[in-house]
Motif scaffolding. Structure first.
Motif, short mmCIF file in Angstrom:
data_model
loop_
_atom_site.label_atom_id
_atom_site.label_comp_id
_atom_site.label_asym_id
_atom_site.label_seq_id
_atom_site.Cartn_x
_atom_site.Cartn_y
_atom_site.Cartn_z
N UNK A 73 0.95 -0.96 -0.14
CA UNK A 73 0.04 -0.33 -0.50
C UNK A 73 0.80 1.81 -0.22
N UNK A 74 0.04 2.20 -0.98
CA UNK A 74 1.67 3.73 -0.49
C UNK A 74 0.19 4.50 -0.57
N UNK A 75 0.65 5.29 0.86
CA UNK A 75 0.13 6.39 0.78
C UNK A 75 -1.26 5.26 3.00
N UNK A 76 -1.23 6.31 3.29
CA UNK A 76 -1.97 6.44 4.95
C UNK A 76 -2.01 7.68 5.49
N UNK A 77 -1.67 8.97 4.54
CA UNK A 77 -1.95 9.98 5.48
C UNK A 77 -3.15 10.67 4.73
N UNK A 78 -3.89 10.24 3.29
CA UNK A 78 -5.75 9.86 3.77
C UNK A 78 -6.48 9.70 4.86
N UNK A 79 -5.52 9.07 5.27
CA UNK A 79 -6.87 8.24 6.68
C UNK A 79 -6.99 9.45 7.71
N UNK A 80 -5.69 9.88 7.97
CA UNK A 80 -5.34 10.46 9.34
C UNK A 80 -5.37 12.62 8.97
N UNK A 81 -5.80 13.06 9.39
CA UNK A 81 -5.99 14.49 9.81
C UNK A 81 -4.81 15.02 10.20
N UNK A 82 -4.25 15.68 9.34
CA UNK A 82 -4.85 16.78 8.25
C UNK A 82 -4.79 16.52 6.90
N UNK A 83 -4.93 15.04 6.80
CA UNK A 83 -4.43 15.05 5.12
C UNK A 83 -3.72 15.56 4.78
N UNK A 84 -2.26 14.94 5.14
CA UNK A 84 -1.50 15.82 4.37
C UNK A 84 -0.05 15.08 4.15
N UNK A 85 0.63 14.69 3.24
CA UNK A 85 1.48 13.92 3.06
C UNK A 85 2.14 13.61 3.61
N UNK A 86 3.14 13.22 4.59
CA UNK A 86 3.79 12.66 5.47
C UNK A 86 5.56 12.40 5.20
N UNK A 118 -10.49 -3.77 9.63
CA UNK A 118 -9.62 -4.08 9.00
C UNK A 118 -8.55 -3.70 8.17
N UNK A 119 -9.03 -2.32 7.56
CA UNK A 119 -8.74 -1.55 7.59
C UNK A 119 -7.92 -0.79 7.92
N UNK A 120 -7.93 0.00 8.68
CA UNK A 120 -7.75 0.65 10.36
C UNK A 120 -6.52 0.18 10.58
N UNK A 121 -6.46 -1.46 10.78
CA UNK A 121 -5.71 -2.89 11.70
C UNK A 121 -5.10 -2.48 10.66
N UNK A 122 -4.69 -2.84 9.16
CA UNK A 122 -4.09 -3.22 8.67
C UNK A 122 -2.87 -1.43 8.38
N UNK A 123 -3.64 -0.09 7.86
CA UNK A 123 -2.36 1.12 7.89
C UNK A 123 -1.90 1.39 9.41
N UNK A 124 -2.47 1.37 10.36
CA UNK A 124 -1.88 1.10 11.58
C UNK A 124 -0.26 0.13 11.24
N UNK A 125 -0.65 -0.76 11.14
CA UNK A 125 0.88 -2.11 10.99
C UNK A 125 1.67 -1.06 9.87
N UNK A 126 1.09 -0.36 8.87
CA UNK A 126 1.50 0.42 7.54
C UNK A 126 2.14 1.49 8.57
N UNK A 127 1.97 2.09 9.70
CA UNK A 127 2.11 3.58 9.74
C UNK A 127 3.92 3.13 10.45
N UNK A 128 3.18 2.07 11.55
CA UNK A 128 4.31 1.11 12.59
C UNK A 128 5.46 0.85 11.50
N UNK A 129 5.52 0.60 10.06
CA UNK A 129 6.10 -0.16 9.98
C UNK A 129 7.08 1.64 9.39
N UNK A 130 6.71 2.19 8.85
CA UNK A 130 7.44 2.97 7.75
C UNK A 130 7.81 4.43 8.79
N UNK A 131 6.97 3.71 9.93
CA UNK A 131 7.98 5.12 10.85
C UNK A 131 9.35 4.53 11.31
#
Length: 151
Positions: A73-86, A118-131
């Motif tokens: 998955x490319x991109x998770x910032x669409x899910x988290x306000x303020x919706x700006x690419x990190x 399911x999508x939120x769970x996956x995106x949280x894992x992505x955020x953790x890996x990217x961080x």
């Protein structure tokens, strides 16, 4: 759609409902998909090719923090306000992907709580890996001793 990454993480019904919203897109090598700080209103599931994620470093070239390939998955910032690419993203080879409009996916998640969870769970894992990847890469580039051994 091939089942890997986020598609493999979603149950059958929610996965089918999500994939109905996707559209096929392609990008040439060197194309910038988004810039750090820009408005985040979509995401992609990569089919072929690779993308570098980079972070702006004042006075230097952007630092590549991770490379993504097919199934990711490319991109998770669409899910988290303020919706700006990190981060920023650049195709490093010809790229084919499924693109998803954030507003459509969020509206579907409002109606489909199984997909939402399911999508939120996956995106949280992505955020953790990217961080972790960004932290490690920046320590390698700019820390006095690099990232050192991983615990």
């Amino acid at each position: 759609m091939k089942r890997s990454g986020v598609l493999a993480a979603l149950p059958d019904g929610p996965r089918e409902r999500l994939t109905e919203l996707g559209r096929e897109v392609s990008f040439d090598a060197g194309a910038r998909l988004f810039e750090e700080g820009g408005h985040a209103d979509r995401f992609w599931i990569l089919r072929t090719g690779n993308v570098n994620l980079d972070i702006h470093v004042p006075g230097r070239r952007p630092a590549v923090v991770e490379t993504l390939g097919p199934g990711r998955m490319l991109g998770w910032s669409w899910l988290c306000p303020p919706h700006r690419w990190h981060l920023g993203a650049e195709a490093i080879s010809p790229l084919r992907a499924w693109e998803f409009d954030a507003a459509e996916v969020l509206a579907l998640c409002e109606r489909d709580h199984e997909l939402d969870h399911a999508l939120l769970t996956y995106v949280v894992e992505v955020i953790g890996r990217r961080l972790r990847a960004a932290r490690t890469r920046l320590l390698d580039l700019y820390g006095p001793y690099g990232s050192g051994p991983t615990p």
